[in-house]
Design an enzyme around this catalytic site. Structure first.
Site, PDB file in Angstrom:
ATOM      1  N   THR A 170     -30.766 -66.925 -74.024  1.00 23.97           N
ATOM      2  CA  THR A 170     -30.726 -66.327 -72.700  1.00 23.97           C
ATOM      3  C   THR A 170     -30.166 -67.360 -71.717  1.00 23.97           C
ATOM      4  O   THR A 170     -30.282 -68.558 -71.948  1.00 23.97           O
ATOM      5  CB  THR A 170     -32.195 -66.008 -72.334  1.00 23.97           C
ATOM      6  N   ARG A 198     -35.706 -51.669 -76.486  1.00 15.00           N
ATOM      7  CA  ARG A 198     -36.626 -52.801 -76.290  1.00 15.00           C
ATOM      8  C   ARG A 198     -36.226 -53.576 -75.034  1.00 15.00           C
ATOM      9  O   ARG A 198     -35.064 -53.930 -74.837  1.00 15.00           O
ATOM     10  CB  ARG A 198     -36.574 -53.720 -77.512  1.00 15.00           C
ATOM     11  N   GLY A 200     -37.218 -57.081 -72.926  1.00 15.96           N
ATOM     12  CA  GLY A 200     -37.970 -58.331 -73.019  1.00 15.96           C
ATOM     13  C   GLY A 200     -38.444 -58.794 -71.655  1.00 15.96           C
ATOM     14  O   GLY A 200     -38.537 -58.009 -70.702  1.00 15.96           O
ATOM     15  N   THR A 221     -36.820 -68.709 -70.423  1.00 17.82           N
ATOM     16  CA  THR A 221     -36.071 -68.353 -71.630  1.00 17.82           C
ATOM     17  C   THR A 221     -37.009 -68.473 -72.817  1.00 17.82           C
ATOM     18  O   THR A 221     -37.942 -69.276 -72.784  1.00 17.82           O
ATOM     19  CB  THR A 221     -34.844 -69.270 -71.821  1.00 17.82           C
TER      20      THR A 221
END
Ligand code: GLY
Length: 300
Positions: A170, A198, A200, A221
């Site tokens: 990320t 999904r 996050g 991250t």
């Protein structure tokens, strides 16, 4: 006089030696882009967006072009941007066909009365405002296609593996501008082989990022499912509010992530005085920062 500060990260994971150079170069470029804006008197928000755009455009990172593929071979991305002066934020989740999701997140913040749009709704909004879209193929690189095929050969694949194994990261940035305003932003392609839909930590306020001029700006991250359980970005700000300095707050937050939920990840921080902190419990985290004296620091 206030000195501008910027910190960027390119993901927390086990970055193999052969990829270190690319990560450092990408982080350096991103930090310099953001600082260019800050030096001209630009807003922290603009600097954060520009730094993150630079990493979204760089296929070394898991954001924008180069993102991981989900279990169906699609690219679904999450992003957030937050203004520490007003606590305004914008987020998008599970968006497809967008090269720079953080800029779409900013459009959600500035052009709607909402703070977060997901999936089809986010994409419809993009089309409605004339935001540039792209084909899925434009986001996929050969490396990720190969990874997708390899994962599909495995009988079992666990997300946890991602952060202790060879995968990408990320991206995120935090900044303080000449007026002392803070901003934070984060953008990701998520984790490989994720279920369609999904979402996050990245797009969730207080998890993937948080910015408040009264405490600090934080971008995180790592393994999203664990980061969300401890609202890692807001928890880092809480430690700042308790009087810990930027480095202590970063370390305490990551320790909490590890101890409380067995999580993996990293944080970058700028506090309300422009002090910088960063910490991670993965083997490596790629980062770059330009401190109040204008000095560039790089690390993995
Ligand atoms: N931190 C990125 C993700 O888990 O989606």
């Amino acid at each position: 006089m206030i000195s501008p500060v910027i910190v960027v990260h390119g993901g927390a994971w086990d970055i193999p030696n052969e990829l270190v150079k690319g990560h450092l170069k990408g982080c350096r470029e991103a930090a310099l882009k953001g600082m260019e804006i800050l030096k001209r008197g630009g807003k922290a928000l603009d600097a954060v967006e520009s730094s993150v755009n630079s990493m979204e455009d760089n296929d070394v990172f898991d954001a924008g072009v180069g993102s991981f593929l989900n279990a169906e071979g699609e690219v679904e991305m999450d992003a957030i941007i937050m203004d520490g002066g007003t606590l305004e934020f914008g987020a998008v989740a599970a968006v497809k066909n967008i090269k720079n999701p953080i800029s779409l997140a900013r459009a959600v913040m500035e052009k709607t009365e909402h703070v977060m749009l997901v999936g089809e709704g986010a994409n419809k909004f993009a089309v409605k405002i004339g935001f540039k879209t792209c084909r899925t193929e434009d986001l996929i690189v050969r490396r990720e296609l190969e990874r997708f095929k390899e994962i599909k050969k495995k009988l079992k694949f666990e997300t946890r593996e991602v952060f202790t194994d060879e995968h990408l990261g990320t991206v995120g940035a935090v900044a303080m501008d000449l007026n002392g305003n803070l901003a934070a932003g984060t953008s990701t392609g998520g984790v490989p082989n994720k279920m369609p839909g999904r979402v996050g930590d990245t797009a969730i306020v207080g998890c993937g990022a948080y910015a408040d001029n009264c405490s600090g700006a934080v971008s995180t991250t790592g393994w999203g499912e664990s980061i969300m359980k401890v609202t890692l970005a807001k928890t880092t700000c809480m430690f700042l509010e308790e009087g810990f300095n930027a480095q202590e707050a970063a370390e305490k937050a990551v320790k909490h992530l590890e101890k409380r939920v067995g999580g993996y990840g990293g944080v970058i921080v700028v506090d309300s005085k422009g002090n910088i902190g960063l910490a991670y419990n993965t083997p490596r985290m790629a980062y770059a920062y330009i401190d109040g004296e204008g000095k560039l620091h790089l690390g993995v």
